[in-house]
Design a protein around this motif. Structure first.
Motif: not given
Length: 159
Positions: A1-10, A50-60
């Protein structure tokens, strides 16, 4: 399964690509990688967006996204993983060297090994102290004696 952030970047990297550039890069870099033909600037801009669209990503979440991008042998995806980690290097920990070691082993091109070593691993090592610094130094020393040329190269560039 692809995450929304990875899908956006790809998806964005593919849209930014050029068949002509992809062919040129494949010939120049090779390494068994595929190429979308997106410029370095497009990769950086895509990760920033992607960082603007998916803000606040934690370490994991950051390390999982980097691993997800790296899992497909496409140069621009792997470069995007490096750019992501460059921007979040202060949240990386000594135990992330295990994942970074696997990235180095799978890199496929020194054009990925060098920025990973100098722009992610070296800054990570520079900010570690105490037990974590000692453990990390042992890991990098082991890389320096490894038969894998990517690990040896990374060890020499991350000191």
């Amino acid at each position: 399964m692809t995450s929304p952030a990875a899908e956006f970047i790809d998806r964005t990297l593919q849209a930014e690509g050029s068949e002509f550039r992809a062919e040129e890069e494949a010939e120049r870099i090779g390494g068994g990688l595929r190429f979308y033909g997106a410029s370095v600037g497009a990769v950086r801009g895509t990760v920033r967006d992607a960082g603007r669209r998916y803000r606040g990503l934690a370490h994991d979440e950051v390390t999982a996204l980097a691993a997800e991008l790296w899992s497909v042998p496409v140069f621009e995806r792997r470069l995007a993983a490096i750019v992501l980690l460059q921007g979040q290097v202060r949240m990386l920990r000594a135990h992330d060297l295990t994942r970074l070691e696997q990235f180095l082993r799978d890199a496929g091109a020194v054009e990925l090994v060098d920025p990973l070593a100098t722009d992610v691993i070296r800054p990570l090592l520079d900010r570690l102290d105490g037990v974590e610094a000692s453990r990390a130094a042992r890991i990098v020393a082991r890389w320096g004696a490894d038969p894998d040329p990517n690990l040896r190269r990374a060890a020499s560039r991350s000191r």
